[in-house]
Design a protein around this motif. Structure first.
Motif, PDB file in Angstrom:
ATOM      1  N   MET A   1      -1.034  -4.569  -1.749  1.00 62.12           N
ATOM      2  CA  MET A   1       0.078  -3.633  -1.643  1.00 62.12           C
ATOM      3  C   MET A   1       0.169  -3.182  -0.194  1.00 62.12           C
ATOM      4  SD  MET A   1       2.588  -2.367  -3.243  1.00 62.12           S
ATOM      5  CE  MET A   1       2.150  -2.628  -4.963  1.00 62.12           C
TER       6      MET A   1
ATOM      7  N   CYS B   1       0.154   2.488   8.488  1.00 65.38           N
ATOM      8  CA  CYS B   1       0.403   1.709   7.283  1.00 65.38           C
ATOM      9  C   CYS B   1      -0.913   1.432   6.590  1.00 65.38           C
ATOM     10  CB  CYS B   1       1.142   0.410   7.604  1.00 65.38           C
ATOM     11  SG  CYS B   1       0.206  -0.728   8.640  1.00 65.38           S
TER      12      CYS B   1
ATOM     13  N   LYS C   1       9.681   1.188   1.634  1.00 60.85           N
ATOM     14  CA  LYS C   1       8.483   1.152   2.477  1.00 60.85           C
ATOM     15  C   LYS C   1       7.254   0.593   1.773  1.00 60.85           C
ATOM     16  CE  LYS C   1       9.692   4.882   5.672  1.00 60.85           C
ATOM     17  NZ  LYS C   1       9.151   6.043   6.404  1.00 60.85           N
ATOM     18  N   ARG C   2       7.459  -0.174   0.696  1.00 61.27           N
ATOM     19  CA  ARG C   2       6.295  -0.713  -0.011  1.00 61.27           C
ATOM     20  C   ARG C   2       6.618  -2.099  -0.568  1.00 61.27           C
ATOM     21  NH1 ARG C   2       3.133   3.413  -3.668  1.00 61.27           N
ATOM     22  NH2 ARG C   2       2.083   3.778  -1.669  1.00 61.27           N
ATOM     23  N   TRP C   3       5.755  -3.065  -0.255  1.00 56.84           N
ATOM     24  CA  TRP C   3       5.889  -4.435  -0.756  1.00 56.84           C
ATOM     25  C   TRP C   3       4.560  -4.894  -1.364  1.00 56.84           C
ATOM     26  CZ3 TRP C   3       9.749  -8.444   0.013  1.00 56.84           C
ATOM     27  CH2 TRP C   3      10.949  -7.975   0.577  1.00 56.84           C
ATOM     28  N   GLU C   4       4.699  -5.708  -2.427  1.00 53.14           N
ATOM     29  CA  GLU C   4       3.523  -6.348  -3.000  1.00 53.14           C
ATOM     30  C   GLU C   4       3.478  -7.810  -2.558  1.00 53.14           C
ATOM     31  OE1 GLU C   4       1.941  -8.036  -7.282  1.00 53.14           O
ATOM     32  OE2 GLU C   4       3.062  -6.134  -7.285  1.00 53.14           O
TER      33      GLU C   4
ATOM     34  N   THR D   1      -0.220   3.595  -8.570  1.00 47.74           N
ATOM     35  CA  THR D   1       0.511   4.345  -7.542  1.00 47.74           C
ATOM     36  C   THR D   1      -0.324   5.521  -7.060  1.00 47.74           C
ATOM     37  OG1 THR D   1       2.607   3.735  -8.561  1.00 47.74           O
ATOM     38  CG2 THR D   1       2.633   5.574  -7.011  1.00 47.74           C
TER      39      THR D   1
ATOM     40  N   THR E   1       1.999  -0.753   2.433  1.00 48.04           N
ATOM     41  CA  THR E   1       2.724   0.516   2.407  1.00 48.04           C
ATOM     42  C   THR E   1       2.883   1.053   3.818  1.00 48.04           C
ATOM     43  OG1 THR E   1       1.790   1.068   0.243  1.00 48.04           O
ATOM     44  CG2 THR E   1       2.741   2.874   1.515  1.00 48.04           C
TER      45      THR E   1
END
Length: 576
Positions: free
Chosen positions: A128, A165, A114-117, A176, A130
């Motif tokens: 980021m 999101c 559920k997280r992409w950069e 983080t 999320t």
């Protein structure tokens, strides 16, 4: 509620902005933008679409200061900038598609579930993405050095469930973290804005709509210190004028002085932080660079006096901070902007005057104009007052003598018996012009002989500069007048402010209040535009401008104060 087609969605301290791209996209699509790096680039990062079953949906926009809501038949999406670098998104019944506006080297990589950069090298920023509630689906095929496309779909788990999101900016390493819920983030922003609104200058009740708009524009256009920006900076706009200019900042500072004095001081001093050793101030600043090809007129002495008149926040320490920079700025004009050594400073380009294409420049430059000398007469007088407060008695005497000497030279040089004129430097050829700029010496008030003041006021009122909506910058019957001619006709906030102040200084209170009321009425109706059609009051160019908002608030406060005086006088008479 505001119109997203005209007023960008952002918040205090943030470079994140949502707005349509009027210049390249005629369908009204909204974009998440990064407004760093100046106004040569729109700064588009992602295009926003509402989706259902993979298809884009039509929607309507509802914009309020703390939240942007996009409504479709199938559901809605809401956006909130909970923190300066954090965009929170919530939806019900629909998903959100973010399509990257990408260039060479842009790519996306998965970080965890559920997280992409997204590394957006085109905008020199990383993001980021999320999924807090629901899921994220990425379409980002990599080919050689970049992703061919970057499309992020944020989707609810079911049609009835809610999606949340977050998009967060960062530059090097992501820390983080967890995020507040959308509701919590929205509540924080809402309270921040309510506090700002409470500290916004009071205006007459009839202009409440204008105050609401001016308050939001000024709040949302502040960006945080970053790079070349040494202090919080109120940009001129988050549409496309995404810099801070070196006279615009003065009007914003004055509007903040009464209720937000430290932020006002930041606005005033930010250009002196960037001052060149020669004394010159840059034309504009953004986070990345300062532009030195041009500058803006020396209204800073006039501004400083207006700041310390607001309250007592301009302390001796602050005067000590500004004294030498203001000395260097004054000497720059007197030393480096007088090529014929006649003791009358000049403009080498219209941009340096702030009146970029005024008709006083239509025969070329350099130009000696009476407004410039007027600003410097006041600035040297203010330097004398500061020097006196700092115990520099000899310097105080010197600056006052120089101020009075320039005033004498100015009248001898520019006054033709009926009005002030502009001249070519060197030849001293009179420039035939019907520009309002030659009436700016009104700011000198009673420093000018009574017969000169009388003719200046008469020229403004009887020649035709004063229209139903305010002061045109070029006579409407001039052959050079243009309805949307920038400084060749339209009404502008800074000139309105300067001349209103000049009328008050000249004892023309009734006329000053008339000009103020006309401007406030026009701005409240037509919005806080960059400038206005002098014959119709229609807003022109950028529709969300901060110096217009600030001048509206300053003049609105002036009208409120005058109403209070009238009520007190009436009560006093009744009491007698």
């Amino acid at each position: 509620m505001f119109d997203i087609k005209k007023i960008p969605f952002s918040r205090y301290g943030s470079f994140i902005t949502i707005s349509p791209n009027h210049q390249k996209d005629g369908d009204g699509a909204l974009y998440i933008r990064n407004i760093r790096n100046g106004d040569n680039d729109f700064g588009a990062v992602f295009r926003i679409d509402l989706i259902s079953e993979g298809k884009s949906l039509p929607y309507n926009s509802v914009l309020s200061p703390s939240i942007l809501r996009l409504e479709a038949e199938e559901g809605f999406v809401e956006f909130c900038i909970g923190e300066a670098r954090v965009l929170q998104i919530r939806s019900q019944g629909v998903g959100v598609r973010l399509t990257g506006i990408t260039g060479a080297y842009d790519y996306a990589v998965p970080v965890e579930e559920k997280r992409w950069e997204v590394n957006h090298s085109l905008q020199e920023m990383r993001y980021m993405l999320t999924a807090v509630k629901g899921r994220i689906e990425m379409d980002a095929p990599f080919n050689e050095q970049r992703c061919e496309k970057i499309i992020a779909d944020f989707l609810p788990e079911s049609q009835l469930s809610e999606m949340e999101c977050v998009l967060e900016e960062f530059t090097t390493v992501y820390q983080t973290r967890s995020y507040a819920t959308f509701s919590e983030g929205h509540e924080i922003v809402k309270k921040e804005y309510e506090s700002w609104y409470e500290h916004t200058l009071e205006t007459p009740k009839e202009f409440t709509r204008g105050k609401e708009l001016a308050s939001y524009i000024t709040w949302s256009c502040v960006v945080s210190p970053e790079g070349k920006l040494s202090r919080p900076a109120m940009y001129m706009s988050k549409n496309w004028m995404t810099n801070i200019w070196s006279w615009d900042h003065c009007f914003n500072a004055i509007a903040l002085a009464k209720n937000s004095p430290e932020l006002a001081w930041d606005q005033f001093m930010i250009f002196f932080d960037a001052q060149d050793e020669s004394g010159m101030l840059p034309d504009f600043i953004n986070n990345r660079f300062a532009l030195w090809n041009f500058t803006k007129p020396p209204i800073h002495g006039w501004t400083l006096r207006r700041l310390w008149e607001q309250n007592e926040f301009v302390t001796v320490d602050k005067l000590q901070e500004v004294y030498q920079p203001l000395v260097k700025w004054t000497k720059w004009w007197l030393t480096f902007q007088d090529s014929d050594d006649d003791g009358i400073p000049q403009y080498n380009h219209g941009n340096d005057s702030g009146w970029d294409n005024s008709t006083i420049f239509h025969k070329g430059t350099p130009v000696e104009s009476p407004d410039l000398s007027s600003f410097l007469v006041l600035q040297m007088e203010v330097l004398s007052e500061i020097a006196c407060k700092l115990g520099k008695k000899d310097e105080a005497t010197k600056w006052m003598q120089e101020s009075q000497a320039l005033l004498t030279r100015m009248i001898d040089h520019f006054w033709n018996g009926e009005r002030f004129v502009a001249k070519r430097s060197g030849t001293h050829e009179v420039i035939e012009s019907d520009s309002l700029v030659v009436y700016v010496p009104l700011i000198l008030g009673n420093r000018l002989p009574a017969e000169i003041l009388e003719k200046l006021v008469e020229g403004i009122t009887h020649k035709g500069f004063l229209t139903e909506y305010g002061l045109a910058t070029e006579l409407p019957d001039s052959p050079y007048y243009r309805e949307d001619g920038y400084w060749r006709g339209p009404i502008w906030a800074p000139t309105t402010m300067l001349l209103t102040d000049g009328l008050l200084e000249s004892g023309e209170k009734e006329l000053a209040l008339e000009v103020a009321r006309k401007f406030c009425s026009m701005a409240s109706k037509s919005g806080m535009a960059e400038n206005y059609n002098a014959l119709t009051g229609e807003g022109l160019r950028d529709p969300a401008f901060t110096w217009t908002s600030s001048v509206f608030l300053i003049l609105g406060q002036l009208l409120v104060a005058e109403n209070e005086v009238m009520i007190e006088e009436q009560d006093s008479r009744q009491g007698l």
